[in-house]
Motif scaffolding. Structure first.
Motif, PDB file in Angstrom:
ATOM      1  N   GLU A 212      -5.692  84.645 -53.967  1.00 57.89           N
ATOM      2  CA  GLU A 212      -4.812  83.899 -54.864  1.00 57.89           C
ATOM      3  C   GLU A 212      -3.345  84.116 -54.493  1.00 57.89           C
ATOM      4  O   GLU A 212      -2.555  83.164 -54.452  1.00 57.89           O
ATOM      5  CB  GLU A 212      -5.059  84.298 -56.325  1.00 57.89           C
ATOM      6  CG  GLU A 212      -6.410  83.839 -56.861  1.00 57.89           C
ATOM      7  CD  GLU A 212      -7.549  84.822 -56.521  1.00 57.89           C
ATOM      8  OE1 GLU A 212      -7.299  85.859 -55.852  1.00 57.89           O
ATOM      9  OE2 GLU A 212      -8.690  84.527 -56.899  1.00 57.89           O
ATOM     10  N   CYS A 213      -2.968  85.335 -54.223  1.00 55.70           N
ATOM     11  CA  CYS A 213      -1.571  85.624 -53.863  1.00 55.70           C
ATOM     12  C   CYS A 213      -1.248  85.062 -52.480  1.00 55.70           C
ATOM     13  O   CYS A 213      -0.118  84.642 -52.234  1.00 55.70           O
ATOM     14  CB  CYS A 213      -1.307  87.121 -53.917  1.00 55.70           C
ATOM     15  SG  CYS A 213      -1.278  87.741 -55.629  1.00 55.70           S
ATOM     16  N   ARG A 214      -2.225  84.998 -51.598  1.00 57.55           N
ATOM     17  CA  ARG A 214      -2.006  84.380 -50.288  1.00 57.55           C
ATOM     18  C   ARG A 214      -1.653  82.909 -50.470  1.00 57.55           C
ATOM     19  O   ARG A 214      -0.739  82.398 -49.846  1.00 57.55           O
ATOM     20  CB  ARG A 214      -3.242  84.494 -49.412  1.00 57.55           C
ATOM     21  CG  ARG A 214      -3.069  83.798 -48.072  1.00 57.55           C
ATOM     22  CD  ARG A 214      -4.409  83.679 -47.333  1.00 57.55           C
ATOM     23  NE  ARG A 214      -4.236  82.962 -46.088  1.00 57.55           N
ATOM     24  CZ  ARG A 214      -4.314  81.636 -45.956  1.00 57.55           C
ATOM     25  NH1 ARG A 214      -4.549  80.877 -47.023  1.00 57.55           N
ATOM     26  NH2 ARG A 214      -4.153  81.060 -44.786  1.00 57.55           N
ATOM     27  N   ALA A 215      -2.368  82.229 -51.367  1.00 50.77           N
ATOM     28  CA  ALA A 215      -2.103  80.810 -51.606  1.00 50.77           C
ATOM     29  C   ALA A 215      -0.676  80.612 -52.130  1.00 50.77           C
ATOM     30  O   ALA A 215       0.026  79.692 -51.704  1.00 50.77           O
ATOM     31  CB  ALA A 215      -3.130  80.244 -52.590  1.00 50.77           C
ATOM     32  N   VAL A 216      -0.239  81.469 -53.030  1.00 52.01           N
ATOM     33  CA  VAL A 216       1.122  81.369 -53.563  1.00 52.01           C
ATOM     34  C   VAL A 216       2.139  81.607 -52.443  1.00 52.01           C
ATOM     35  O   VAL A 216       3.113  80.870 -52.302  1.00 52.01           O
ATOM     36  CB  VAL A 216       1.332  82.379 -54.722  1.00 52.01           C
ATOM     37  CG1 VAL A 216       2.792  82.451 -55.127  1.00 52.01           C
ATOM     38  CG2 VAL A 216       0.449  82.019 -55.901  1.00 52.01           C
ATOM     39  N   ALA A 217       1.931  82.637 -51.637  1.00 52.83           N
ATOM     40  CA  ALA A 217       2.853  82.956 -50.542  1.00 52.83           C
ATOM     41  C   ALA A 217       2.917  81.816 -49.540  1.00 52.83           C
ATOM     42  O   ALA A 217       4.006  81.443 -49.074  1.00 52.83           O
ATOM     43  CB  ALA A 217       2.429  84.250 -49.857  1.00 52.83           C
ATOM     44  N   MET A 218       1.790  81.235 -49.211  1.00 51.32           N
ATOM     45  CA  MET A 218       1.758  80.132 -48.246  1.00 51.32           C
ATOM     46  C   MET A 218       2.519  78.920 -48.791  1.00 51.32           C
ATOM     47  O   MET A 218       3.263  78.276 -48.056  1.00 51.32           O
ATOM     48  CB  MET A 218       0.324  79.747 -47.902  1.00 51.32           C
ATOM     49  CG  MET A 218      -0.450  80.838 -47.181  1.00 51.32           C
ATOM     50  SD  MET A 218       0.285  81.305 -45.605  1.00 51.32           S
ATOM     51  CE  MET A 218      -0.001  79.844 -44.661  1.00 51.32           C
ATOM     52  N   ARG A 219       2.338  78.616 -50.079  1.00 50.74           N
ATOM     53  CA  ARG A 219       3.084  77.502 -50.687  1.00 50.74           C
ATOM     54  C   ARG A 219       4.583  77.771 -50.637  1.00 50.74           C
ATOM     55  O   ARG A 219       5.383  76.909 -50.307  1.00 50.74           O
ATOM     56  CB  ARG A 219       2.657  77.294 -52.142  1.00 50.74           C
ATOM     57  CG  ARG A 219       1.491  76.373 -52.326  1.00 50.74           C
ATOM     58  CD  ARG A 219       1.362  75.892 -53.771  1.00 50.74           C
ATOM     59  NE  ARG A 219       1.512  76.924 -54.784  1.00 50.74           N
ATOM     60  CZ  ARG A 219       0.500  77.661 -55.257  1.00 50.74           C
ATOM     61  NH1 ARG A 219      -0.721  77.493 -54.802  1.00 50.74           N
ATOM     62  NH2 ARG A 219       0.710  78.562 -56.191  1.00 50.74           N
ATOM     63  N   MET A 220       4.969  78.989 -50.976  1.00 52.49           N
ATOM     64  CA  MET A 220       6.383  79.347 -51.004  1.00 52.49           C
ATOM     65  C   MET A 220       7.003  79.274 -49.608  1.00 52.49           C
ATOM     66  O   MET A 220       8.097  78.745 -49.437  1.00 52.49           O
ATOM     67  CB  MET A 220       6.525  80.783 -51.530  1.00 52.49           C
ATOM     68  CG  MET A 220       7.582  80.947 -52.549  1.00 52.49           C
ATOM     69  SD  MET A 220       7.541  82.585 -53.338  1.00 52.49           S
ATOM     70  CE  MET A 220       7.285  83.721 -52.025  1.00 52.49           C
ATOM     71  N   LEU A 221       6.311  79.792 -48.607  1.00 51.54           N
ATOM     72  CA  LEU A 221       6.864  79.853 -47.255  1.00 51.54           C
ATOM     73  C   LEU A 221       6.757  78.531 -46.510  1.00 51.54           C
ATOM     74  O   LEU A 221       7.466  78.321 -45.536  1.00 51.54           O
ATOM     75  CB  LEU A 221       6.187  80.968 -46.464  1.00 51.54           C
ATOM     76  CG  LEU A 221       6.463  82.367 -47.005  1.00 51.54           C
ATOM     77  CD1 LEU A 221       5.605  83.398 -46.277  1.00 51.54           C
ATOM     78  CD2 LEU A 221       7.928  82.717 -46.913  1.00 51.54           C
ATOM     79  N   ASN A 222       5.896  77.631 -46.952  1.00 51.88           N
ATOM     80  CA  ASN A 222       5.755  76.337 -46.295  1.00 51.88           C
ATOM     81  C   ASN A 222       6.571  75.240 -46.962  1.00 51.88           C
ATOM     82  O   ASN A 222       6.580  74.111 -46.510  1.00 51.88           O
ATOM     83  CB  ASN A 222       4.279  75.901 -46.260  1.00 51.88           C
ATOM     84  CG  ASN A 222       3.502  76.687 -45.233  1.00 51.88           C
ATOM     85  OD1 ASN A 222       4.051  77.124 -44.228  1.00 51.88           O
ATOM     86  ND2 ASN A 222       2.226  76.895 -45.483  1.00 51.88           N
ATOM     87  N   THR A 223       7.273  75.553 -48.038  1.00 51.09           N
ATOM     88  CA  THR A 223       8.085  74.567 -48.741  1.00 51.09           C
ATOM     89  C   THR A 223       9.237  74.143 -47.844  1.00 51.09           C
ATOM     90  O   THR A 223       9.928  74.976 -47.267  1.00 51.09           O
ATOM     91  CB  THR A 223       8.634  75.158 -50.052  1.00 51.09           C
ATOM     92  OG1 THR A 223       7.533  75.557 -50.842  1.00 51.09           O
ATOM     93  CG2 THR A 223       9.467  74.145 -50.802  1.00 51.09           C
ATOM     94  N   ALA A 224       9.445  72.835 -47.738  1.00 48.81           N
ATOM     95  CA  ALA A 224      10.562  72.315 -46.944  1.00 48.81           C
ATOM     96  C   ALA A 224      11.867  72.765 -47.577  1.00 48.81           C
ATOM     97  O   ALA A 224      12.051  72.665 -48.782  1.00 48.81           O
ATOM     98  CB  ALA A 224      10.495  70.795 -46.869  1.00 48.81           C
TER      99      ALA A 224
END
Length: 101
Positions: A82-94
């Motif tokens: 779950e935290c990986r998904a949040v981190a990936m969303r945060m770091l992949n945001t344009a």
């Protein structure tokens, strides 16, 4: 015989079962600066500018540990899915249309 132990997510604190998928991470933040402050008259007299900088640091109220953390900070550990998904969303945001913090 003992098997692998459960791990704890570094972000949310959840216990990750030994049989569950987890993700290792390593994050390093290093402060950089491309230009010196033009108010630091390095071309006039570099020795005086350096002395003034040292004097400001000595007189300042900044904690040496905090000053070091502003230049270099690192952390590593494991996180849950779950935290990986949040981190990936945060770091992949344009960041093209993101406003400054």
């Amino acid at each position: 015989m003992t098997g692998p132990r459960a791990k704890t997510c570094a972000t949310c604190g959840r216990v990750i079962a030994a049989h569950a998928v987890y993700y290792r991470f390593s994050l390093v933040l290093e402060g950089e600066q491309d230009l010196l402050d033009p108010s630091d008259d390095l071309e006039g007299n570099p020795a005086e500018a350096l002395e003034a900088l040292i004097r400001r640091l000595d007189e300042g109220s900044a904690d040496p540990g905090e000053m070091e953390a502003q230049v270099h900070w690192e952390r590593s550990g494991v996180i849950c899915s779950e935290c990986r998904a949040v981190a990936m969303r945060m770091l992949n945001t344009a960041t093209a249309d993101s406003e400054p913090h």
